[in-house]
Each structure stands twice: as structure tokens, then as C-alpha cells.
Design a protein around this motif. Structure first.
Motif, PDB file in Angstrom:
ATOM      1  N   ALA A   1     -54.906  15.518  21.067  1.00 25.62           N
ATOM      2  CA  ALA A   1     -56.599  17.173  20.955  1.00 25.62           C
ATOM      3  C   ALA A   1     -57.066  17.286  19.753  1.00 25.62           C
ATOM      4  O   ALA A   1     -56.715  16.885  18.699  1.00 25.62           O
ATOM      5  CB  ALA A   1     -55.912  18.530  21.569  1.00 25.62           C
ATOM      6  N   CYS A   2     -58.254  17.726  19.838  1.00 26.44           N
ATOM      7  CA  CYS A   2     -58.794  17.852  19.018  1.00 26.44           C
ATOM      8  C   CYS A   2     -58.600  19.226  18.041  1.00 26.44           C
ATOM      9  O   CYS A   2     -57.550  20.456  19.040  1.00 26.44           O
ATOM     10  CB  CYS A   2     -60.584  18.802  18.809  1.00 26.44           C
ATOM     11  SG  CYS A   2     -61.417  18.965  17.222  1.00 26.44           S
ATOM     12  N   ILE A   3     -57.764  19.331  16.366  1.00 25.48           N
ATOM     13  CA  ILE A   3     -57.709  20.197  15.962  1.00 25.48           C
ATOM     14  C   ILE A   3     -58.273  21.356  15.338  1.00 25.48           C
ATOM     15  O   ILE A   3     -58.469  22.251  14.181  1.00 25.48           O
ATOM     16  CB  ILE A   3     -56.349  20.244  14.880  1.00 25.48           C
ATOM     17  CG1 ILE A   3     -57.393  19.174  13.615  1.00 25.48           C
ATOM     18  CG2 ILE A   3     -55.502  19.453  15.355  1.00 25.48           C
ATOM     19  CD1 ILE A   3     -56.384  18.930  12.589  1.00 25.48           C
ATOM     20  N   ARG A   4     -59.409  20.929  15.517  1.00 23.52           N
ATOM     21  CA  ARG A   4     -61.375  21.658  14.940  1.00 23.52           C
ATOM     22  C   ARG A   4     -60.917  21.563  13.111  1.00 23.52           C
ATOM     23  O   ARG A   4     -61.141  22.810  12.707  1.00 23.52           O
ATOM     24  CB  ARG A   4     -61.390  23.440  15.390  1.00 23.52           C
ATOM     25  CG  ARG A   4     -61.332  23.249  16.558  1.00 23.52           C
ATOM     26  CD  ARG A   4     -61.864  22.130  17.431  1.00 23.52           C
ATOM     27  NE  ARG A   4     -63.439  22.960  17.351  1.00 23.52           N
ATOM     28  CZ  ARG A   4     -64.633  22.191  18.003  1.00 23.52           C
ATOM     29  NH1 ARG A   4     -64.915  21.186  18.706  1.00 23.52           N
ATOM     30  NH2 ARG A   4     -65.651  23.195  18.037  1.00 23.52           N
ATOM     31  N   CYS A   5     -60.771  20.577  12.754  1.00 15.24           N
ATOM     32  CA  CYS A   5     -60.472  20.822  11.145  1.00 15.24           C
ATOM     33  C   CYS A   5     -62.532  20.435  10.840  1.00 15.24           C
ATOM     34  O   CYS A   5     -62.678  20.313   9.052  1.00 15.24           O
ATOM     35  CB  CYS A   5     -60.148  19.394  10.838  1.00 15.24           C
ATOM     36  SG  CYS A   5     -60.147  17.450  11.417  1.00 15.24           S
ATOM     37  N   GLY A   6     -63.134  19.526  11.749  1.00 17.23           N
ATOM     38  CA  GLY A   6     -64.606  19.231  11.036  1.00 17.23           C
ATOM     39  C   GLY A   6     -64.407  18.432  10.084  1.00 17.23           C
ATOM     40  O   GLY A   6     -65.694  18.443   9.189  1.00 17.23           O
ATOM     41  N   GLY A   7     -63.558  17.507  10.116  1.00 14.74           N
ATOM     42  CA  GLY A   7     -63.557  16.248   9.194  1.00 14.74           C
ATOM     43  C   GLY A   7     -65.056  15.081  10.031  1.00 14.74           C
ATOM     44  O   GLY A   7     -65.405  14.507   9.035  1.00 14.74           O
ATOM     45  N   CYS A   8     -65.096  15.398  10.918  1.00 10.68           N
ATOM     46  CA  CYS A   8     -66.102  14.466  11.627  1.00 10.68           C
ATOM     47  C   CYS A   8     -67.216  14.862  11.220  1.00 10.68           C
ATOM     48  O   CYS A   8     -68.306  14.223  11.441  1.00 10.68           O
ATOM     49  CB  CYS A   8     -65.941  14.858  13.035  1.00 10.68           C
ATOM     50  SG  CYS A   8     -65.881  15.647  14.134  1.00 10.68           S
ATOM     51  N   VAL A   9     -67.062  15.454  11.054  1.00 12.18           N
ATOM     52  CA  VAL A   9     -69.122  16.822  11.115  1.00 12.18           C
ATOM     53  C   VAL A   9     -69.308  16.036   9.415  1.00 12.18           C
ATOM     54  O   VAL A   9     -70.693  16.695   9.721  1.00 12.18           O
ATOM     55  CB  VAL A   9     -68.750  18.187  10.969  1.00 12.18           C
ATOM     56  CG1 VAL A   9     -70.475  19.202  10.620  1.00 12.18           C
ATOM     57  CG2 VAL A   9     -68.501  18.556  12.353  1.00 12.18           C
TER      58      VAL A   9
ATOM     59  N   PRO B   1     -69.850  15.308  16.236  1.00 16.22           N
ATOM     60  CA  PRO B   1     -69.156  14.484  16.573  1.00 16.22           C
ATOM     61  C   PRO B   1     -68.055  14.986  17.585  1.00 16.22           C
ATOM     62  O   PRO B   1     -67.994  14.836  18.936  1.00 16.22           O
ATOM     63  CB  PRO B   1     -68.629  13.288  15.815  1.00 16.22           C
ATOM     64  CG  PRO B   1     -69.719  13.597  14.543  1.00 16.22           C
ATOM     65  CD  PRO B   1     -69.898  15.275  14.689  1.00 16.22           C
ATOM     66  N   CYS B   2     -67.304  16.030  17.184  1.00 15.66           N
ATOM     67  CA  CYS B   2     -65.983  16.438  18.303  1.00 15.66           C
ATOM     68  C   CYS B   2     -66.939  17.058  19.249  1.00 15.66           C
ATOM     69  O   CYS B   2     -66.325  16.896  20.264  1.00 15.66           O
ATOM     70  CB  CYS B   2     -65.680  17.548  17.523  1.00 15.66           C
ATOM     71  SG  CYS B   2     -66.527  18.986  16.024  1.00 15.66           S
ATOM     72  N   ASP B   3     -68.070  18.076  19.545  1.00 14.87           N
ATOM     73  CA  ASP B   3     -68.120  18.531  20.391  1.00 14.87           C
ATOM     74  C   ASP B   3     -68.710  17.925  21.780  1.00 14.87           C
ATOM     75  O   ASP B   3     -69.137  17.831  22.404  1.00 14.87           O
ATOM     76  CB  ASP B   3     -69.415  19.586  19.922  1.00 14.87           C
ATOM     77  CG  ASP B   3     -68.865  21.149  19.606  1.00 14.87           C
ATOM     78  OD1 ASP B   3     -67.415  20.688  19.612  1.00 14.87           O
ATOM     79  OD2 ASP B   3     -70.191  21.626  19.029  1.00 14.87           O
TER      80      ASP B   3
ATOM     81  N   THR C   1     -62.594   8.926  10.741  1.00 17.48           N
ATOM     82  CA  THR C   1     -62.351  10.285   9.549  1.00 17.48           C
ATOM     83  C   THR C   1     -61.375  10.911  10.794  1.00 17.48           C
ATOM     84  O   THR C   1     -60.095  11.507   9.534  1.00 17.48           O
ATOM     85  CB  THR C   1     -63.291  10.876   9.073  1.00 17.48           C
ATOM     86  OG1 THR C   1     -62.699  11.915   7.486  1.00 17.48           O
ATOM     87  CG2 THR C   1     -63.873  11.927  10.277  1.00 17.48           C
ATOM     88  N   CYS C   2     -60.961  10.993  11.812  1.00 17.11           N
ATOM     89  CA  CYS C   2     -60.596  12.109  12.986  1.00 17.11           C
ATOM     90  C   CYS C   2     -58.696  11.720  12.741  1.00 17.11           C
ATOM     91  O   CYS C   2     -57.912  10.973  13.568  1.00 17.11           O
ATOM     92  CB  CYS C   2     -61.071  11.499  14.154  1.00 17.11           C
ATOM     93  SG  CYS C   2     -59.889  12.311  15.011  1.00 17.11           S
ATOM     94  N   PRO C   3     -58.332  13.253  12.019  1.00 12.62           N
ATOM     95  CA  PRO C   3     -56.484  13.118  12.015  1.00 12.62           C
ATOM     96  C   PRO C   3     -56.177  13.236  13.048  1.00 12.62           C
ATOM     97  O   PRO C   3     -54.976  12.797  13.655  1.00 12.62           O
ATOM     98  CB  PRO C   3     -56.505  14.355  11.358  1.00 12.62           C
ATOM     99  CG  PRO C   3     -57.534  14.992  11.282  1.00 12.62           C
ATOM    100  CD  PRO C   3     -58.675  14.572  11.809  1.00 12.62           C
ATOM    101  N   ALA C   4     -56.586  13.233  14.443  1.00 12.57           N
ATOM    102  CA  ALA C   4     -56.055  13.553  15.889  1.00 12.57           C
ATOM    103  C   ALA C   4     -56.663  12.123  16.415  1.00 12.57           C
ATOM    104  O   ALA C   4     -55.566  11.984  17.435  1.00 12.57           O
ATOM    105  CB  ALA C   4     -56.861  14.468  16.518  1.00 12.57           C
TER     106      ALA C   4
HETATM  107  S1  SF4 Z   1     -62.229  15.441  13.237  1.00 17.00           S
HETATM  108 FE1  SF4 Z   1     -61.306  15.044  14.864  1.00 17.00          FE
HETATM  109  S2  SF4 Z   1     -59.804  16.793  14.676  1.00 17.00           S
HETATM  110 FE2  SF4 Z   1     -61.149  17.039  13.366  1.00 17.00          FE
HETATM  111  S3  SF4 Z   1     -62.904  18.514  14.314  1.00 17.00           S
HETATM  112 FE3  SF4 Z   1     -63.426  16.368  14.530  1.00 17.00          FE
HETATM  113  S4  SF4 Z   1     -62.542  15.489  16.329  1.00 17.00           S
HETATM  114 FE4  SF4 Z   1     -61.665  17.454  15.708  1.00 17.00          FE
END
Ligand code: SF4
Ligand code: SF4
Length: 442
Positions: A366-374, A383-385, A415-418
Motif C-alpha cells: 500500500a502507498c504510504i503517501r511519502c511523495g517520493g514518486c511526485v 504518479p501515486c494518484d 523511487t517507491c519504497p512500497a
Molecule cells: S513513492 Fe510509492 S509510497 Fe511514496 S507516494 Fe509514491 S506511490 Fe506512495
């Protein structure tokens, strides 16, 4: 400290180029047969020009272009057409293809190979030669090159950029060509700049390739209006929009093309194909391919006929380890996992990455809303959305959030930690929305 040209966003994946960067380009022995899918470009489908049983030579027309945004396909070997029918494409989809058995003679179509002085040719003649040679953008998009060099009258091109970034990990084909063919490359850039009538020419190479920078700079010395640019080493520095932002400081708006902001970008392999076609009459029948990865027994840069099966390419270049887990056409960021090794090298193939077992599994937590992908997205998408929306088939919202602008660079997934399958889901969303939009136009 000198500030290097770059763009906002992007990532720094490990480069993994050491296995092949010092390996000279080697020609591979002729294939026993070639498989030529008719759709190897973006644009109108081709019309067959041969039938089963026909004798062909190297350069014989196999399929004709059917519109302006279309390019012909030529035989890469001399021999006999064995079949015309469905064959497996590297994407895993079956499509119409011509299979030619080689006679091993490598005999060229008479009159095709002609030495020409580009200075003696007019701009329209050069564009026709490029089209007739079946040249497409070889950096991945496979868009017909003559179309990019023919902007509408209301789009004045003032900037041409040679893309020597080769930012995709593992791949070294453009790097080797910049070293081994720098004079041809710079002459090819000159031909394109003349066709476009543009005054500003930038030769852009990443900072991790100092020898290539020096080779290109040496050849370009003294050319008025030309500039060699050192790019920051960052992925996807070789994306068209990223290069234009880094070098010309211009943003290509959503849904627009580089020509809409006065720029044209071509990569190293494409420019060399243009040079070869214009100066010697060679159609695009051969590609330089980096064979690499932990399961490659003889990693290197190889000059390969288009249509050669991957299995035969590996057999002729040293083979593959028994513990092969996954074969990817291209690099790890933008490459396509192959369904098996019985698929052909295409015009757009620049690498073959052989990954040994165990292949890392995707986590897709599950996405942890870290914002790394943005932060990483070079196109400034969410990208997360977008991935969540595509997963839930919310196509209208995908469209509103500009899913069609995604360049499928994979920076978000990297980049996504999830470990979410972001690029796969966004690509699915992009193609669904594009298909819906095409259908609505009909
Ligand atoms: S990098 Fe992965 S975990 Fe972080 S906001 Fe984007 S989708 Fe979610
Ligand atoms: S959303 Fe598309 S363009 Fe943005 S980082 Fe992901 S793959 Fe690249």
C-alpha cells in the motif's frame, strides 16, 4: 564549480555500464533467417511488397509506407521469403511479419549503395532519402524521422539537440558510437541542421561520458552556432522534454510536441542512420545492440541485422547462462520483458538485458503517501494518484491528471519504497485513455 545542464525531478539509478563501455562494436555473423514484424514504427500500417517464395536481396523493399507518417521496411539479408503471416513480437503480441531465410551471400539490391555528397542534395531530396531508408527515432519512440524533420510552415525550428545522454542504465551503444564514429556523427548533425534550417545546434552528452564529450567536441570545433553541452548525469536526462528544459530552458506544454516550442531532438543512433542513408544509400537494416546483464556470457556491443532472433544473436555472441531468469529488450527502466528468446531484434532495439535468477519480485504494498514518486516524476505528474486511479479504472480522472503525458520512464517505480507497480498501472491507464480518445474521434 560549473553548473551542469539538467531538469527538475528524475532519479539516480546505479549505472552498471562497466561490463560493456570499453567493448568495441563487433559485427555479428549473418543470421540464418530474419523475422520482420510490419509494425516497427509509430504511424500508418505498411502494405506488403513481397510474397512467400520471392527472392530478395539486402535492401529489397519488403513493405511499403502507406501515408506521410509511415516508413518502408527492407530486407536485411539476401535469400528467400519463407512465409508471410503471424509471428510473436517482442511485446508478446502476435502480429503480421515477413520471415526471410538467408542464403548467406549478403548480396545487395543493385543500385542501392550509392556514394553521395550531402552538399549536392537539396533539402527535399534529403528528406525523401531519409523516408525511403525507413528511418525511425532509435531512442525508443520509433517515430518516423522524416516527419520530425518536416514541421508545418507555422512551426519555426531554431534549436536542434543531439541527444547523447544515454541515461538508461546498462546501455552503451550510443556511447560507443560517439567514440568510434564521432566524425560521421557530427557530419550527420550538420545534415539535419541544414534540413531544419536552424542556427543553434547543441551536442548534449552526460558528464559520466568524458571521452565521448571530448570526441564529439573535437569534431565540432569551429562550427559557428554549435555548442557542446555537459549534462548532469541523471535519469531520464535523455527524455526529449527533459533535454529541451535543460538546454533551451523551454517547457513543452501538456499534449504538445518539441516542435511546438521550436526544438527538434534526435539521438546518436538515429543521426548515424541518417548519415549512412544520405551518404551511402544504406536503408535501416542494422542496429547496434548492447548485450549485457548478469546472465550474459559475453557482454558487449554488437552490430546486428534487424530481424535476427534473440536466440541466434546469443548463440553467435557467446551465449547466455543457464540461470537466466528474465530477458529484457532495452534497459531496466524502460525495457520490455521478453515472452521468450524466439523474438526478433527490431529497428528500435538498443539493448538486451539478461537477468539471472532469482529475479526480484515486485512487492506492490500500500502507498504510504511519502511523495517520493511526485518528486521524481520529470513530467510533474502525480504518479501515486494516477496508479490508484488506473487500478480502479477511473479513466476520466486519469485523463484530467494528464496520464497521456507520462513518458513511461519508470522513475516513480524506481523511487517507491512500497515497491508499487506504478509505471505498469500508469501505462495501462495511458493506453486505455488514448484508445478511448482515438475511438471518440472516429
Ligand atoms: S513513492 Fe510509492 S509510497 Fe511514496 S507516494 Fe509514491 S506511490 Fe506512495
Ligand atoms: S508517471 Fe510516468 S513520467 Fe512520471 S515518473 Fe512515472 S513513468 Fe515517469
Amino acid at each position: 564549480m560549473v553548473k551542469l545542464a539538467t531538469f527538475r525531478g528524475g532519479v539516480h539509478p546505479p549505472e552498471f555500464k562497466d561490463a560493456t563501455k570499453d567493448k568495441k562494436i563487433e559485427p555479428v555473423a549473418l543470421p540464418s533467417k530474419v523475422v520482420l514484424p510490419l509494425q516497427q514504427h509509430i504511424g500508418a500500417p505498411l502494405e506488403l511488397a513481397v510474397a512467400s517464395g520471392d527472392a530478395v536481396k539486402v535492401g529489397t523493399l519488403v513493405a511499403r509506407a502507406t501515408g506521410f507518417v509511415s516508413i518502408p521496411l527492407h530486407s536485411p539479408v539476401s535469400g528467400t521469403v519463407k512465409s508471410v503471416g503471424e509471428a510473436l513480437h517482442p511485446s508478446g503480441v502476435s502480429m503480421q511479419a515477413v520471415v526471410i531465410e538467408s542464403d548467406g551471400q549478403d548480396e545487395w539490391e543493385p543500385g542501392l549503395l550509392t556514394r553521395r555528397d550531402p552538399e549536392s542534395l537539396g533539402v527535399d531530396e534529403i528528406k525523401k532519402i531519409i523516408r525511403d531508408a525507413g528511418i525511425v527515432g532509435l531512442g525508443g519512440a520509433a517515430f518516423p524521422t522524416h516527419v520530425k524533420l518536416s514541421p508545418p510552415a507555422d512551426r519555426k525550428i531554431d534549436v536542434f539537440i543531439l541527444n547523447g545522454a544515454e541515461c538508461e542504465p546498462y546501455l552503451t551503444t550510443d556511447y560507443r558510437q560517439m567514440l568510434e564514429r564521432s566524425a560521421d556523427l557530427v557530419a550527420g548533425v550538420g545534415i539535419i541542421a541544414r534540413v531544419l534550417g536552424c542556427a543553434k545546434v547543441y551536442l548534449a552528452v552526460e558528464s559520466n561520458k568524458p571521452e565521448a564529450l571530448a570526441a564529439v567536441a573535437g569534431q565540432a570545433k569551429g562550427r559557428e552556432g554549435w555548442q557542446v553541452v555537459t549534462l548532469q548525469t541523471k535519469y531520464p536526462q535523455g527524455g526529449e522534454k527533459q533535454l529541451i528544459e535543460a538546454i533551451a530552458g523551454r517547457q513543452v506544454p501538456s499534449g504538445k510536441l518539441p516542435m511546438d516550442v521550436g526544438c527538434v531532438v534526435q539521438n546518436v543512433s538515429t543521426v548515424l542512420s541518417v548519415f549512412d542513408a544520405v551518404t551511402t544509400g544504406r536503408p535501416l537494416i542494422e542496429k547496434v545492440v548492447t548485450v549485457t546483464g548478469g546472465a550474459a556470457l559475453n557482454p558487449g556491443n554488437y552490430s546486428v541485422r534487424v530481424g535476427m532472433l534473440i536466440s541466434e544473436l546469443l548463440e553467435k555472441t557467446g551465449g547466455v547462462a543457464e540461470n537466466l531468469g528474465k530477458a529484457v529488450m532495452g534497459g531496466p527502466m524502460m525495457g520490455v520483458a521478453l515472452p521468450n528468446l524466439e523474438v526478433p531484434v527490431l529497428k528500435g532495439t538498443n539493448g538486451l538485458l539478461l537477468i539471472p535468477e532469482p529475479v526480484p519480485e515486485s512487492l506492490h504494498r500500500a502507498c504510504i503517501r511519502c511523495g517520493g514518486c511526485v518528486d521524481a516524476c520529470p513530467i510533474h505528474l502525480l504518479p501515486c494518484d494516477l496508479a490508484l486511479l488506473a487500478e480502479n479504472e477511473r479513466w476520466d480522472r486519469c485523463r484530467e491528471l494528464n496520464v497521456k503525458d507520462c513518458i513511461e520512464c519508470g522513475s516513480c517505480s524506481f523511487t517507491c519504497p512500497a515497491g508499487r507497480n506504478l509505471v505498469q498501472l500508469i501505462r495501462y491507464g495511458k493506453f486505455t485513455v488514448m484508445s478511448q480518445d482515438r475511438a471518440a474521434k472516429k
